[in-house]
Scaffold this motif. Structure first.
Motif, short mmCIF file in Angstrom:
data_model
loop_
_atom_site.label_atom_id
_atom_site.label_comp_id
_atom_site.label_asym_id
_atom_site.label_seq_id
_atom_site.Cartn_x
_atom_site.Cartn_y
_atom_site.Cartn_z
N SER A 254 0.84 -1.20 0.00
CA SER A 254 0.00 0.00 0.00
C SER A 254 0.87 1.25 0.00
O SER A 254 2.10 1.18 0.10
CB SER A 254 -0.89 0.01 1.25
N HIS B 203 0.41 4.88 5.39
CA HIS B 203 -0.83 5.32 6.03
C HIS B 203 -0.59 5.68 7.49
O HIS B 203 0.29 5.12 8.15
CB HIS B 203 -1.89 4.22 5.95
N THR C 173 -5.94 6.18 8.68
CA THR C 173 -6.31 5.64 7.37
C THR C 173 -5.88 4.19 7.15
O THR C 173 -6.33 3.55 6.21
CB THR C 173 -5.68 6.50 6.25
N HIS D 193 -7.86 1.84 4.25
CA HIS D 193 -7.31 1.72 2.89
C HIS D 193 -6.16 0.72 2.75
O HIS D 193 -5.88 0.28 1.63
CB HIS D 193 -6.82 3.09 2.41
N GLU E 255 -5.54 -1.46 -0.71
CA GLU E 255 -4.50 -1.00 -1.62
C GLU E 255 -3.47 -2.08 -1.89
O GLU E 255 -3.00 -2.25 -3.03
CB GLU E 255 -3.82 0.24 -1.04
#
Length: 293
Positions: free
Chosen positions: A153, A156, A160, A164, A168
């Motif tokens: 990802s 983050h 978050t 996500h 991701e």
């Protein structure tokens, strides 16, 4: 030792040392039996505790990755319980077929905290970034042991990460062709991300753009599709594409002309080239059923 000395003195005085030796032998055999039983019981206890600790660890990490989590305070608690630094940025990593081996240990030796678990045969990890640890460093370490597809990802925050991170990482992994090996960072290839996120539309695009190739025998169609992908991989260099394909550059030009005739799209036209690139990428990533037709 005092008791043993007393027994030994009595046996010597009575002239019965043989009986004492037999008694000592039985005594030590009994001690060995109980010592072995105690050691086995402790081993079972330690194994059970380790199993429970791993189960607890997996549940904590699954909660962090899958959510939903009511607030950032609870997210911070999960991170702390996983022995990850509370004030950091985090990468979520996913891999197939557990190609990571001792990655967690190697990251730890490099001073990079991480936590790992397995879900349905796929490995997931959360890696904490720090002042001297950026995403490129982690990606490089992942690449050293890669044996399959690995997706990461974007960095983050606590807020978050649960929303996500896992999504991701999974999307990034899909940006690599099935059966390939490599590390892909979410967002580093927007076209690949687009075509893997919309497979139904991708099928329509491939049919519309590459439909003219469908009339060819499968082997001939594969040759042209491989040539098109090689040309894009070579950044439009016919000579470099020929090296990839192990053929003469004139052969590449001939095949590109065939593609233009069959699709009505030439790689020399910007709009047509863009359409061919999207369709070729979708085909290479297995995001379209076109190649199987």
């Amino acid at each position: 030792m005092v008791i043993w000395d007393h027994l030994l003195a009595g046996a010597v005085e009575d002239g019965n040392t043989a009986a004492l030796v037999q008694l000592a032998s039985r005594l030590w055999a009994t001690i060995d039996t109980f010592s072995g039983a105690a050691a086995e019981a402790y081993r079972r206890f330690a194994d059970e505790r380790l199993r429970r600790d791993k189960t607890s660890h997996d549940l904590l990490l699954t909660s962090l990755l899958d959510g939903p989590i009511e607030n950032e305070t609870r997210t911070a608690e999960l991170i702390r319980e996983l022995d990850l630094p509370p004030r950091a940025s985090y990468l979520v990593v996913t891999a197939e077929d557990d190609p990571l081996h001792d990655l967690a240990a190697r990251l730890a030796r490099a001073g990079i905290p991480s936590a790992w678990t397995e879900q349905r045969g796929r490995v997931f990890g959360v890696v904490a970034l720090g002042p001297r640890t950026d995403p490129a460093t982690v990606t490089a370490m992942l690449s050293e042991s890669v044996q399959g597809r690995i997706g990461t990802s974007q960095p983050h925050s606590v807020g978050t990460l649960p929303v996500h991170g896992k999504r991701e990482a999974l999307a990034a992994k899909r940006c690599l062709a099935p059966g390939s090996a490599g590390v892909h960072v979410f967002g580093s290839s927007p076209i690949a991300l687009l075509v893997t996120a919309a497979s139904d539309v991708t099928d329509q695009i491939c049919t519309g753009v590459l439909g003219g190739l469908a009339e060819l025998p499968a082997a001939a169609r594969t040759v042209l599709l491989d040539t098109l992908q090689a040309w894009f991989d070579a950044k439009g260099s016919t000579a470099d594409a020929a090296k990839i394909l192990h053929c003469h550059r004139n052969t590449v030009l001939y095949r590109l002309n065939q593609i233009a005739e069959l699709t009505g799209r030439s790689v020399t036209d910007p709009r047509s080239s863009a359409e061919l690139y999207v369709a070729s990428t979708a085909n290479a990533l297995g995001s379209s059923r076109f190649a199987a037709t």
